[in-house]
Scaffold this motif. Structure first.
Motif, PDB file in Angstrom:
ATOM      1  N   UNK A  74      42.994  33.755  25.559  1.00  0.00           N
ATOM      2  CA  UNK A  74      42.480  34.944  26.231  1.00  0.00           C
ATOM      3  C   UNK A  74      40.960  34.942  26.275  1.00  0.00           C
ATOM      4  N   UNK A  75      40.340  34.448  25.214  1.00  0.00           N
ATOM      5  CA  UNK A  75      38.879  34.361  25.211  1.00  0.00           C
ATOM      6  C   UNK A  75      38.393  33.414  26.304  1.00  0.00           C
ATOM      7  N   UNK A  76      39.098  32.316  26.483  1.00  0.00           N
ATOM      8  CA  UNK A  76      38.681  31.318  27.469  1.00  0.00           C
ATOM      9  C   UNK A  76      38.809  31.831  28.899  1.00  0.00           C
ATOM     10  N   UNK A  77      39.832  32.639  29.156  1.00  0.00           N
ATOM     11  CA  UNK A  77      40.085  33.067  30.541  1.00  0.00           C
ATOM     12  C   UNK A  77      39.713  34.531  30.771  1.00  0.00           C
ATOM     13  N   UNK A  78      39.097  35.171  29.798  1.00  0.00           N
ATOM     14  CA  UNK A  78      38.809  36.602  29.915  1.00  0.00           C
ATOM     15  C   UNK A  78      38.007  36.935  31.175  1.00  0.00           C
ATOM     16  N   UNK A  79      36.952  36.201  31.519  1.00  0.00           N
ATOM     17  CA  UNK A  79      36.222  36.531  32.762  1.00  0.00           C
ATOM     18  C   UNK A  79      37.106  36.465  34.006  1.00  0.00           C
ATOM     19  N   UNK A  80      37.948  35.437  34.100  1.00  0.00           N
ATOM     20  CA  UNK A  80      38.839  35.321  35.262  1.00  0.00           C
ATOM     21  C   UNK A  80      39.873  36.439  35.269  1.00  0.00           C
ATOM     22  N   UNK A  81      40.359  36.790  34.089  1.00  0.00           N
ATOM     23  CA  UNK A  81      41.366  37.837  33.999  1.00  0.00           C
ATOM     24  C   UNK A  81      40.785  39.185  34.397  1.00  0.00           C
ATOM     25  N   UNK A  82      39.584  39.499  33.931  1.00  0.00           N
ATOM     26  CA  UNK A  82      38.973  40.782  34.277  1.00  0.00           C
ATOM     27  C   UNK A  82      38.578  40.823  35.757  1.00  0.00           C
ATOM     28  N   UNK A  83      38.243  39.673  36.333  1.00  0.00           N
ATOM     29  CA  UNK A  83      37.981  39.638  37.777  1.00  0.00           C
ATOM     30  C   UNK A  83      39.250  40.017  38.545  1.00  0.00           C
ATOM     31  N   UNK A  84      40.402  39.584  38.047  1.00  0.00           N
ATOM     32  CA  UNK A  84      41.671  39.965  38.670  1.00  0.00           C
ATOM     33  C   UNK A  84      41.939  41.449  38.473  1.00  0.00           C
ATOM     34  N   UNK A  85      41.519  41.996  37.331  1.00  0.00           N
ATOM     35  CA  UNK A  85      41.657  43.437  37.102  1.00  0.00           C
ATOM     36  C   UNK A  85      40.848  44.226  38.130  1.00  0.00           C
ATOM     37  N   UNK A  86      39.654  43.742  38.443  1.00  0.00           N
ATOM     38  CA  UNK A  86      38.817  44.419  39.434  1.00  0.00           C
ATOM     39  C   UNK A  86      39.507  44.403  40.796  1.00  0.00           C
ATOM     40  N   UNK A  87      40.083  43.267  41.156  1.00  0.00           N
ATOM     41  CA  UNK A  87      40.830  43.189  42.411  1.00  0.00           C
ATOM     42  C   UNK A  87      42.021  44.149  42.390  1.00  0.00           C
ATOM     43  N   UNK A  88      42.606  44.328  41.212  1.00  0.00           N
ATOM     44  CA  UNK A  88      43.730  45.255  41.084  1.00  0.00           C
ATOM     45  C   UNK A  88      43.280  46.686  41.363  1.00  0.00           C
ATOM     46  N   UNK A  89      42.122  47.061  40.857  1.00  0.00           N
ATOM     47  CA  UNK A  89      41.603  48.407  41.107  1.00  0.00           C
ATOM     48  C   UNK A  89      41.422  48.629  42.603  1.00  0.00           C
ATOM     49  N   UNK A  90      40.831  47.657  43.278  1.00  0.00           N
ATOM     50  CA  UNK A  90      40.629  47.798  44.723  1.00  0.00           C
ATOM     51  C   UNK A  90      41.946  47.717  45.485  1.00  0.00           C
ATOM     52  N   UNK A  91      42.919  46.997  44.916  1.00  0.00           N
ATOM     53  CA  UNK A  91      44.222  46.886  45.562  1.00  0.00           C
ATOM     54  C   UNK A  91      44.995  48.185  45.612  1.00  0.00           C
ATOM     55  N   UNK A  92      44.640  49.140  44.750  1.00  0.00           N
ATOM     56  CA  UNK A  92      45.329  50.437  44.788  1.00  0.00           C
ATOM     57  C   UNK A  92      45.091  51.161  46.107  1.00  0.00           C
ATOM     58  N   UNK A  93      44.098  50.717  46.873  1.00  0.00           N
ATOM     59  CA  UNK A  93      43.757  51.416  48.118  1.00  0.00           C
ATOM     60  C   UNK A  93      44.842  51.313  49.184  1.00  0.00           C
ATOM     61  N   UNK A  94      45.807  50.421  49.015  1.00  0.00           N
ATOM     62  CA  UNK A  94      46.839  50.276  50.049  1.00  0.00           C
ATOM     63  C   UNK A  94      48.147  50.989  49.699  1.00  0.00           C
ATOM     64  N   UNK A  95      48.225  51.566  48.500  1.00  0.00           N
ATOM     65  CA  UNK A  95      49.507  52.167  48.109  1.00  0.00           C
ATOM     66  C   UNK A  95      49.770  53.469  48.846  1.00  0.00           C
ATOM     67  N   UNK A  96      48.774  53.958  49.575  1.00  0.00           N
ATOM     68  CA  UNK A  96      49.018  55.117  50.428  1.00  0.00           C
ATOM     69  C   UNK A  96      50.040  54.819  51.513  1.00  0.00           C
ATOM     70  N   UNK A  97      50.312  53.538  51.747  1.00  0.00           N
ATOM     71  CA  UNK A  97      51.313  53.145  52.744  1.00  0.00           C
ATOM     72  C   UNK A  97      52.707  53.618  52.373  1.00  0.00           C
ATOM     73  N   UNK A  98      52.937  53.898  51.083  1.00  0.00           N
ATOM     74  CA  UNK A  98      54.233  54.430  50.661  1.00  0.00           C
ATOM     75  C   UNK A  98      54.074  55.869  50.166  1.00  0.00           C
TER      76      UNK A  98
END
Length: 220
Positions: free
Chosen positions: A143-167
């Motif tokens: 987790x220490x080795x991939x933490x930056x990549x993992x948190x970058x995916x978390x940021x994309x997840x936050x922005x990805x919530x913008x499409x859930x209005x479709x349902x």
């Protein structure tokens, strides 16, 4: 060009606050569940038997090669056909968690694969229990080795919530779209939510960086 008028927009500040809260809740819950899926899936794919790793691999490939919007529709519209009916918000959380989980599996698995085999063998020779080996020798360094990549995916997840209005899930973008129909101030409203998303993402980046410093204080 028509003059910008933010007064009618700020008159609905309570709706924007509700949207921010809903977005943060959707993001936080889906990140939590998605990370658990990613961690368990990465361990299962790296060290599990083929009967386990093969379905995990198939899940990763299916989710990573299909649009998130289709996954949302599947959870919200298809699962009720087999008796699993979820509210809009919970369907969004489930779909977002499944989506993040597939990416988290590959990110965490890359960290697990970076652990030297000799380090694991040394832990076994010291008589450490399998649980302690997995936790302290494999998972934490991975987790220490991939933490930056993992948190970058978390940021994309936050922005990805913008499409859930479709349902019809209630979040910031969906609320903004409703306000556009009420006020007809689309330009001003989308400027405001762009600024809000920018603040959320920057704050989340600082938060994840702080969490990383707290969790991984030792030097490499």
């Amino acid at each position: 060009m028509q003059n910008l008028q933010f007064g009618p927009v700020f008159a609905h500040s309570d709706a924007f606050i509700d949207g921010v809260i809903s977005t943060l809740v959707l993001a936080a819950l889906s990140i939590f569940f998605g990370t658990i899926i990613g961690l368990l899936g990465a361990i299962g794919r790296s060290y599990g038997p083929r009967i386990l790793s093969a379905p995990i691999g198939a899940y990763v490939e299916i989710i990573r090669n299909t649009p998130l919007l289709i996954q949302l529709y599947f959870v919200f519209f298809t699962l009720p056909l087999v008796g699993i009916k979820l509210s809009s918000n919970w369907a969004a959380i489930v779909a977002l968690s499944i989506h993040l989980g597939a990416y988290a599996i590959e990110i965490i698995r890359a960290g697990i694969d970076s652990i030297p085999q000799g380090q694991i063998e040394a832990a076994k020779s010291l008589g450490l229990r399998p649980y302690r080996i997995v936790r302290h020798v494999i998972v934490v360094p991975a987790l220490k080795a991939v933490y930056p990549s993992l948190t970058a995916q978390f940021i994309l997840q936050i922005m990805g919530t913008s499409i859930v209005g479709a349902i019809a899930a209630e979040e910031l973008t969906a609320i903004a779209n409703n306000l556009v129909m009420q006020t007809f101030r689309s330009f001003e409203i989308y400027i405001v939510i762009a600024v809000i998303y920018f603040v959320i993402v920057q704050s989340a980046s600082l938060l994840f960086a702080g969490i990383g410093r707290l969790l991984f204080q030792w030097k490499a």
